[in-house]
Scaffold this active site. Structure first.
Site, PDB file in Angstrom:
ATOM      1  N   ASP A 171       0.857  -1.185   0.000  1.00 46.15           N
ATOM      2  CA  ASP A 171       0.000   0.000   0.000  1.00 46.15           C
ATOM      3  C   ASP A 171       0.901   1.247   0.000  1.00 46.15           C
ATOM      4  O   ASP A 171       1.387   1.642  -1.058  1.00 46.15           O
ATOM      5  CB  ASP A 171      -0.910  -0.103   1.234  1.00 46.15           C
ATOM      6  CG  ASP A 171      -1.931   1.008   1.351  1.00 46.15           C
ATOM      7  OD1 ASP A 171      -2.368   1.532   0.319  1.00 46.15           O
ATOM      8  OD2 ASP A 171      -2.301   1.346   2.485  1.00 46.15           O
ATOM      9  N   LYS A 203      -1.258  -1.575  -4.546  1.00 47.34           N
ATOM     10  CA  LYS A 203      -2.013  -0.321  -4.702  1.00 47.34           C
ATOM     11  C   LYS A 203      -0.982   0.772  -4.936  1.00 47.34           C
ATOM     12  O   LYS A 203      -0.743   1.606  -4.065  1.00 47.34           O
ATOM     13  CB  LYS A 203      -2.751   0.005  -3.397  1.00 47.34           C
ATOM     14  CG  LYS A 203      -3.909  -0.887  -3.040  1.00 47.34           C
ATOM     15  CD  LYS A 203      -4.648  -0.227  -1.870  1.00 47.34           C
ATOM     16  CE  LYS A 203      -5.475  -1.194  -1.087  1.00 47.34           C
ATOM     17  NZ  LYS A 203      -6.053  -0.571   0.117  1.00 47.34           N
ATOM     18  N   PHE A 209     -10.386  -0.978  -0.078  1.00 46.85           N
ATOM     19  CA  PHE A 209      -9.952  -1.881   0.974  1.00 46.85           C
ATOM     20  C   PHE A 209     -10.372  -3.295   0.611  1.00 46.85           C
ATOM     21  O   PHE A 209     -11.554  -3.568   0.397  1.00 46.85           O
ATOM     22  CB  PHE A 209     -10.542  -1.479   2.330  1.00 46.85           C
ATOM     23  CG  PHE A 209      -9.878  -2.205   3.464  1.00 46.85           C
ATOM     24  CD1 PHE A 209      -8.678  -1.743   3.987  1.00 46.85           C
ATOM     25  CD2 PHE A 209     -10.435  -3.360   3.987  1.00 46.85           C
ATOM     26  CE1 PHE A 209      -8.038  -2.424   5.018  1.00 46.85           C
ATOM     27  CE2 PHE A 209      -9.803  -4.053   5.022  1.00 46.85           C
ATOM     28  CZ  PHE A 209      -8.605  -3.576   5.542  1.00 46.85           C
ATOM     29  N   VAL A 210      -9.397  -4.193   0.513  1.00 44.21           N
ATOM     30  CA  VAL A 210      -9.701  -5.552   0.078  1.00 44.21           C
ATOM     31  C   VAL A 210      -9.479  -6.586   1.178  1.00 44.21           C
ATOM     32  O   VAL A 210      -8.700  -6.364   2.109  1.00 44.21           O
ATOM     33  CB  VAL A 210      -8.854  -5.934  -1.162  1.00 44.21           C
ATOM     34  CG1 VAL A 210      -9.225  -5.079  -2.362  1.00 44.21           C
ATOM     35  CG2 VAL A 210      -7.370  -5.839  -0.861  1.00 44.21           C
ATOM     36  N   ASP A 242      -7.123  -9.296   5.689  1.00 45.74           N
ATOM     37  CA  ASP A 242      -8.203  -9.356   6.682  1.00 45.74           C
ATOM     38  C   ASP A 242      -8.939  -8.037   6.857  1.00 45.74           C
ATOM     39  O   ASP A 242      -8.480  -6.970   6.437  1.00 45.74           O
ATOM     40  CB  ASP A 242      -7.623  -9.724   8.052  1.00 45.74           C
ATOM     41  CG  ASP A 242      -6.822  -8.569   8.664  1.00 45.74           C
ATOM     42  OD1 ASP A 242      -5.892  -8.066   7.979  1.00 45.74           O
ATOM     43  OD2 ASP A 242      -7.147  -8.134   9.784  1.00 45.74           O
TER      44      ASP A 242
HETATM   45  P1  5GP Z   1       1.896  -0.430   3.728  1.00 53.48           P
HETATM   46  O1  5GP Z   1       2.958  -0.521   4.769  1.00 53.48           O
HETATM   47  O2  5GP Z   1       2.370  -0.750   2.342  1.00 53.48           O
HETATM   48  O3  5GP Z   1       1.118   0.849   3.793  1.00 53.48           O
HETATM   49  O4  5GP Z   1       0.794  -1.452   4.108  1.00 53.48           O
HETATM   50  C1  5GP Z   1       0.923  -2.775   3.932  1.00 53.48           C
HETATM   51  C2  5GP Z   1       0.009  -3.450   4.917  1.00 53.48           C
HETATM   52  O5  5GP Z   1      -1.200  -2.705   5.154  1.00 53.48           O
HETATM   53  C3  5GP Z   1      -0.419  -4.762   4.346  1.00 53.48           C
HETATM   54  O6  5GP Z   1       0.494  -5.780   4.645  1.00 53.48           O
HETATM   55  C4  5GP Z   1      -1.767  -4.933   5.003  1.00 53.48           C
HETATM   56  O7  5GP Z   1      -1.566  -5.495   6.284  1.00 53.48           O
HETATM   57  C5  5GP Z   1      -2.306  -3.540   5.168  1.00 53.48           C
HETATM   58  N1  5GP Z   1      -3.205  -3.169   4.063  1.00 53.48           N
HETATM   59  C6  5GP Z   1      -3.039  -2.201   3.151  1.00 53.48           C
HETATM   60  N2  5GP Z   1      -4.065  -2.134   2.300  1.00 53.48           N
HETATM   61  C7  5GP Z   1      -4.920  -3.100   2.678  1.00 53.48           C
HETATM   62  C8  5GP Z   1      -6.202  -3.559   2.183  1.00 53.48           C
HETATM   63  O8  5GP Z   1      -6.778  -3.071   1.201  1.00 53.48           O
HETATM   64  N3  5GP Z   1      -6.771  -4.586   2.861  1.00 53.48           N
HETATM   65  C9  5GP Z   1      -6.198  -5.181   3.925  1.00 53.48           C
HETATM   66  N4  5GP Z   1      -6.839  -6.190   4.495  1.00 53.48           N
HETATM   67  N5  5GP Z   1      -5.000  -4.788   4.420  1.00 53.48           N
HETATM   68  C10 5GP Z   1      -4.375  -3.756   3.792  1.00 53.48           C
END
Ligand code: 5GP
Ligand code: MG
Length: 171
Positions: A100, A128, A149-150, A156
């Site tokens: 993300d 994303k 949000f998936v 989860d």
């Molecule tokens: P980042 O550090 O890249 O912002 O976030 C990664 C983490 O955020 C992922 O491993 C996940 O735990 C959570 N995350 C980000 N987007 C989503 C989403 O759309 N759905 C879910 N279930 N978790 C997400």
């Protein structure tokens, strides 16, 4: 919930990714490092699709990180479970379920690269990329998705829906 990527499409794409990984790492199988919990199901599915002779030489381990989303410590990532295996001199492939902002993956990349692997690549089922805050290279990407949000395939909502075999968007 609305199905975004159905089961057969997810399976097909993971098979494709596994074939690409098998080709790229032919003769020198990688050490897979999964980021819990989101990567677990995806990583096992990737292994299911890798050729048997490669599995004889593949190792895997997991790390876990947590990120603070509260205003004060916004964006801070902390290691909550370290690796057991040594990565020094290994060809490491970091596996995540979804990238993300990129903060979690960037954190794990820093952690692993400080331990001197001989190569380091990244793999995620979902990306994303429009939400990226920390620039990073994704070497193997299953699906590029919009900013929704998936859940499913390891992802989860309050610890629920991880076991789904498809990817759904929460509406
Ligand atoms: P980042 O550090 O890249 O912002 O976030 C990664 C983490 O955020 C992922 O491993 C996940 O735990 C959570 N995350 C980000 N987007 C989503 C989403 O759309 N759905 C879910 N279930 N978790 C997400
Ligand atoms: Mg995670």
């Amino acid at each position: 919930m609305k199905i975004l990527i159905d089961r057969s499409e997810v399976d097909r794409r993971i098979g494709e990714m596994a074939r690409e990984i098998a080709t790229d790492y032919a003769g020198s199988p990688p050490l897979l490092i999964g980021i819990l919990n989101g990567a677990a199901q995806f990583m096992m599915a990737l292994l299911d699709h890798l050729p048997g002779d490669m599995l004889e030489q593949i190792d895997y381990d997991f790390v876990d990180v947590s990120s603070y989303r509260g205003s004060e410590s916004m964006g801070r990532v902390e290691l909550t479970k370290d690796l057991v295996v040594s990565v020094e001199g290994r060809q490491v492939l970091i596996v995540d379920g979804i990238v993300d902002t990129g903060r979690s993956l960037a954190f794990v990349l820093d952690l692993v690269s400080a331990r001197r692997p001989c190569s380091l690549k990244t793999c995620t089922l979902l990306d994303k990329s429009a939400r990226r805050v920390v620039p990073l290279v994704v070497d193997y990407r299953g699906f590029e998705i919009e900013d929704v949000f998936v859940v499913g395939y390891g992802m989860d909502y309050d610890q629920r829906y991880r076991a789904l075999r498809y990817i759904a968007a929460i509406e």
